[in-house]
Scaffold this active site. Structure first.
Site, PDB file in Angstrom:
ATOM      1  N   GLY A  62       0.826  -1.208   0.000  1.00 42.74           N
ATOM      2  CA  GLY A  62       0.000   0.000   0.000  1.00 42.74           C
ATOM      3  C   GLY A  62       0.855   1.251   0.000  1.00 42.74           C
TER       4      GLY A  62
ATOM      5  N   GLU B 155      13.582  -3.314  -3.882  1.00 42.70           N
ATOM      6  CA  GLU B 155      12.603  -3.553  -4.936  1.00 42.70           C
ATOM      7  C   GLU B 155      13.156  -3.167  -6.299  1.00 42.70           C
ATOM      8  OE1 GLU B 155       8.067  -2.201  -6.259  1.00 42.70           O
ATOM      9  OE2 GLU B 155       9.087  -1.171  -4.624  1.00 42.70           O
TER      10      GLU B 155
ATOM     11  N   ASN C 265      10.899   5.607 -14.202  1.00 40.26           N
ATOM     12  CA  ASN C 265      12.281   5.755 -14.670  1.00 40.26           C
ATOM     13  C   ASN C 265      12.732   7.211 -14.690  1.00 40.26           C
ATOM     14  OD1 ASN C 265      12.282   3.019 -14.902  1.00 40.26           O
ATOM     15  ND2 ASN C 265      12.723   2.953 -17.105  1.00 40.26           N
ATOM     16  N   GLU C 266      11.785   8.137 -14.901  1.00 42.00           N
ATOM     17  CA  GLU C 266      12.143   9.551 -14.870  1.00 42.00           C
ATOM     18  C   GLU C 266      12.606   9.960 -13.473  1.00 42.00           C
ATOM     19  OE1 GLU C 266       9.817   8.693 -18.353  1.00 42.00           O
ATOM     20  OE2 GLU C 266       9.416   8.311 -16.234  1.00 42.00           O
TER      21      GLU C 266
END
Length: 398
Positions: free
Chosen positions: A127, A244, A384-385
């Site tokens: 979450g 992650e 990715n930005e």
């Protein structure tokens, strides 16, 4: 760095291969290789098989059920695992909340949650993202107000993978509304059966139900479910996100995808020679393969630097960017291989055993589905930005 495996490492590779050969059902491996759906029951059964072997939580400390593997052994396992067509280890328990509980949890939390994660008794979801707080996660609005021995939580989470199947959710919530940015955020563990939680499905472009909206309306959570200190949950969040983003690179998976692309491109077409015979297409495959080799070496270097228990830093953002871009490129080339077959996809074809000719059945039935599914890889885990901004600030010092 010596890139050649030692005799012991080669013996370990043989051990992993033998285990996968003995324990991984052939039909399950075929479903994975062909991009077919894998049920929750199959995932749980397989992860329990890994846990019985002591191989589920490779990155955990040995005292909590980890393997004690070196970084090279982890790398070997990931490669062999993907090569064999083993199902994806669902990351939310073992690779996300588990390490956070080990790092920041109380002894009681570790004793209760960690064994249940290893035995897949609890299915977790994450979450984090909210409608107005995705890449800018620190702007989250979900509130947790303490009332005695409980927090009362209200708000909304979105893009919550597997929430419709989950038993528990780990949540970032705002416990101090007056604090700025990352301050005033706490990390809570919430039972999904608690009254006040509603899960609404989001159907994605591939036609699948993978993600959800989660609404929390005055959900009462015991204070004992707080991980780490109150108002300091951002520390837990950063710790989780670095792990992650490293795993999102999916290097072993990308290698298996690339091999499958080459196999598909080598098939004879009804109207001509295999696409692999085209020099331009071979060059495109070679470009992707060279990028994958470079990321693979960078991953080994980063893992080696963290072998003493350190946390990957901004380097994990590099892996996340390149790893997701490479897999997107592979699915794009896969769609070029199957050509017109890539345009439609039928839900019936996602089940293994669909009848059809070799090119259609084995390679193109899920080509569009996989292409669309991989589009979101450059967004989740921090777009990715945003990762490029992290690199500019922390590595380039711009």
């Amino acid at each position: 760095m010596d890139i050649h495996f030692t005799r012991d490492e080669l013996a370990f590779r043989d051990e992993v291969r033998a285990f996968l050969e003995r324990n991984l059902a052939k039909d399950l491996a075929e479903r994975v290789r062909h991009g077919k759906s894998v049920s929750k029951a199959d995932s749980v059964a397989w992860m329990r098989t890994l846990n019985k072997q002591g191989w589920l939580a490779a990155s955990w400390p040995v005292e909590h059920g980890g393997t004690g593997w070196s970084t090279v052994q982890k790398h070997i396992f990931d490669e062999e695992y993907a090569r064999a067509g083993a199902p994806r280890i669902i990351p939310f328990g073992v690779n996300m909340v588990g390490p956070v509980i080990i790092k920041f949890g109380t002894p009681e939390q570790k004793a209760h949650y960690l064994p249940r994660i290893l035995n897949c008794e609890d299915w977790w979801c994450q979450g984090y993202s909210e409608p107005g707080a995705g890449s800018d996660l620190a702007s989250l609005k979900t509130r947790a107000v303490r009332e005695g021995d409980e927090y009362v939580v209200s708000g909304q989470k979105t893009w919550t993978s597997t929430a419709h199947q989950a038993d528990w959710i780990f949540c970032l919530v705002r416990t101090d509304a007056q604090a700025q940015a990352q301050r005033g955020i706490s990390f809570l563990l919430i039972d999904m059966k608690t009254p006040g939680i509603t899960v609404r499905p989001i159907i994605t472009l591939d036609g699948g139900h993978h993600v959800n909206e989660v609404f929390l309306d005055n959900v009462r959570v015991p204070v004992g479910n707080l991980v780490g200190r109150e108002h300091e949950g951002w520390t837990c969040a950063k710790y989780l996100l670095t792990h992650e983003r490293t795993t999102i690179a999916g290097i072993g998976n990308a290698k298996a995808m690339l091999q499958r692309l080459k196999q598909a491109a080598s098939l004879e077409l009804r109207n001509g020679a295999p696409l692999i015979d085209d020099a331009s297409f071979r060059a495109q495959i070679a470009e992707v393969e060279m990028q994958l080799m470079a990321v693979d070496m960078s991953n080994l270097r980063i893992l080696a630097a963290a072998r003493d228990g350190g946390v990957p830093g901004a380097e994990s953002s590099i892996l996340k960017i390149k790893g997701t871009e490479i897999r997107q490129a592979i699915t794009y080339l896969q769609s070029k291989v199957v050509g017109a077959y890539a345009v439609p996809f039928l839900e019936s074809e996602l089940g293994y055993g669909h009848a059809g000719d070799q090119l259609h059945n084995d390679y193109s039935a899920t080509a569009t589905c996989q292409y669309l599914e991989m589009r979101k890889a450059s967004v989740y885990g921090g777009s990715n930005e945003i990762q490029k901004n992290i690199i500019a600030k922390m590595i380039l010092e711009l």
